[in-house]
Design a protein around this motif. Sequence first.
Motif, short mmCIF file in Angstrom:
data_model
loop_
_atom_site.label_atom_id
_atom_site.label_comp_id
_atom_site.label_asym_id
_atom_site.label_seq_id
_atom_site.Cartn_x
_atom_site.Cartn_y
_atom_site.Cartn_z
N PRO A 298 0.73 -1.12 -0.02
CA PRO A 298 0.13 0.03 -0.02
C PRO A 298 0.85 1.19 0.02
O PRO A 298 0.68 2.18 -0.67
N ASN A 299 2.15 1.13 0.58
CA ASN A 299 3.09 2.57 0.64
C ASN A 299 4.19 2.31 -0.20
O ASN A 299 5.01 3.20 -0.08
N GLY A 300 4.29 1.37 -0.98
CA GLY A 300 5.30 1.29 -1.80
C GLY A 300 5.99 -0.25 -2.32
O GLY A 300 5.33 -1.23 -1.60
N LEU A 301 6.90 -0.37 -2.89
CA LEU A 301 7.63 -1.28 -3.36
C LEU A 301 9.08 -1.27 -3.50
O LEU A 301 9.54 -0.36 -4.30
N LEU A 302 9.71 -2.15 -2.74
CA LEU A 302 11.38 -2.50 -3.07
C LEU A 302 11.59 -3.41 -4.09
O LEU A 302 11.26 -4.69 -3.82
N VAL A 303 11.87 -3.28 -5.34
CA VAL A 303 12.40 -4.29 -6.30
C VAL A 303 13.81 -4.54 -6.06
O VAL A 303 14.81 -3.42 -6.18
N MET A 304 14.28 -5.69 -5.65
CA MET A 304 15.56 -5.93 -5.43
C MET A 304 16.37 -6.91 -6.45
O MET A 304 15.72 -7.79 -6.78
N PHE A 305 17.53 -6.80 -7.10
CA PHE A 305 18.03 -7.71 -8.02
C PHE A 305 19.06 -8.25 -7.08
O PHE A 305 20.06 -7.66 -6.79
N ILE A 306 18.84 -9.75 -6.82
CA ILE A 306 19.97 -10.53 -6.16
C ILE A 306 20.50 -11.61 -6.57
O ILE A 306 19.84 -11.77 -7.59
N CYS A 307 21.15 -12.33 -6.03
CA CYS A 307 21.37 -13.95 -6.44
C CYS A 307 21.99 -14.34 -5.33
O CYS A 307 21.88 -14.11 -4.24
N ASN A 308 22.42 -16.00 -5.51
CA ASN A 308 22.56 -16.65 -4.41
C ASN A 308 24.33 -16.73 -4.42
O ASN A 308 24.84 -16.71 -3.29
N HIS A 309 24.90 -16.48 -5.22
CA HIS A 309 26.44 -16.61 -5.11
C HIS A 309 27.26 -15.40 -4.95
O HIS A 309 28.37 -15.45 -4.31
N CYS A 310 26.72 -14.25 -5.08
CA CYS A 310 27.42 -13.12 -4.86
C CYS A 310 27.82 -12.77 -3.38
O CYS A 310 26.95 -12.77 -2.46
N PRO A 311 28.98 -12.54 -3.10
CA PRO A 311 29.56 -12.28 -1.65
C PRO A 311 28.99 -11.03 -1.23
O PRO A 311 28.78 -10.86 0.15
N TYR A 312 28.64 -9.94 -2.18
CA TYR A 312 28.11 -8.60 -1.71
C TYR A 312 26.61 -9.08 -1.16
O TYR A 312 26.13 -8.34 -0.05
N VAL A 313 25.82 -9.92 -1.72
CA VAL A 313 24.36 -10.39 -1.34
C VAL A 313 24.85 -11.48 -0.07
O VAL A 313 23.82 -11.01 0.91
N LYS A 314 25.54 -12.30 -0.07
CA LYS A 314 25.67 -13.05 1.20
C LYS A 314 26.06 -12.20 2.29
O LYS A 314 25.41 -12.47 3.61
N ALA A 315 26.89 -10.98 2.09
CA ALA A 315 27.26 -10.34 3.41
C ALA A 315 25.81 -9.49 4.05
O ALA A 315 25.93 -9.20 5.25
#
Length: 185
Positions: A36-53
């Motif tokens: 109702p107040n917005g949407l966060l669209v995130m591009f992520i993956c499983n292997h990336c150390p930045y995402v894992k962190a």
Amino acid sequence: MVSLTTPVCDFGRPAMDFELPGVDGQTWTLDKAKGPNGLLVMFICNHCPYVKAIQERLVRDTRTLRDDYGVHSIAIMSNDPNEYEEDSFDNMKAVAEKYDFPFPYVLDETQEVAKAYGAVCTPDFFGYNADLALQYRGRLDASRKETAAEDVRRDLLEAMIQVAETGKGPQEQIPSMGCSIKWKA
């Protein structure tokens, strides 16, 4: 592996529609995903150390945004899984279960959605207001390949609370940094 930073927020740019399969067995669209107040669209993956962190912080903050501020989130995996087996659909399901994702985790197999959004890396965050106009294109926090200290500023959470409450994101935004999206040849 190339580390990239995201471009400056293109304030007001409309969210692009999509129709993508989720690890939950549902097909997700922009309209179905938004809160109702917005949407966060995130591009992520499983292997990336930045995402894992940031995995645990991402779950914590998106749950807070959903439960307390009416901002929903969706995570899109656009990498070519042939390049990284860890990014396969089965592994997406496993990661979503392991971390109890409070958002749909969907596969952008054709990579058309990532291209339409202008996503460049994982993680790449696009924060939209209730009218689905872009208001945030920054980082989660100061984490890079290692998780930042526990007491760091929660950039994304603070920005999306502001978006939920005012419809506008902060003028000052620090870009997200991550691994380049693995484009198909």
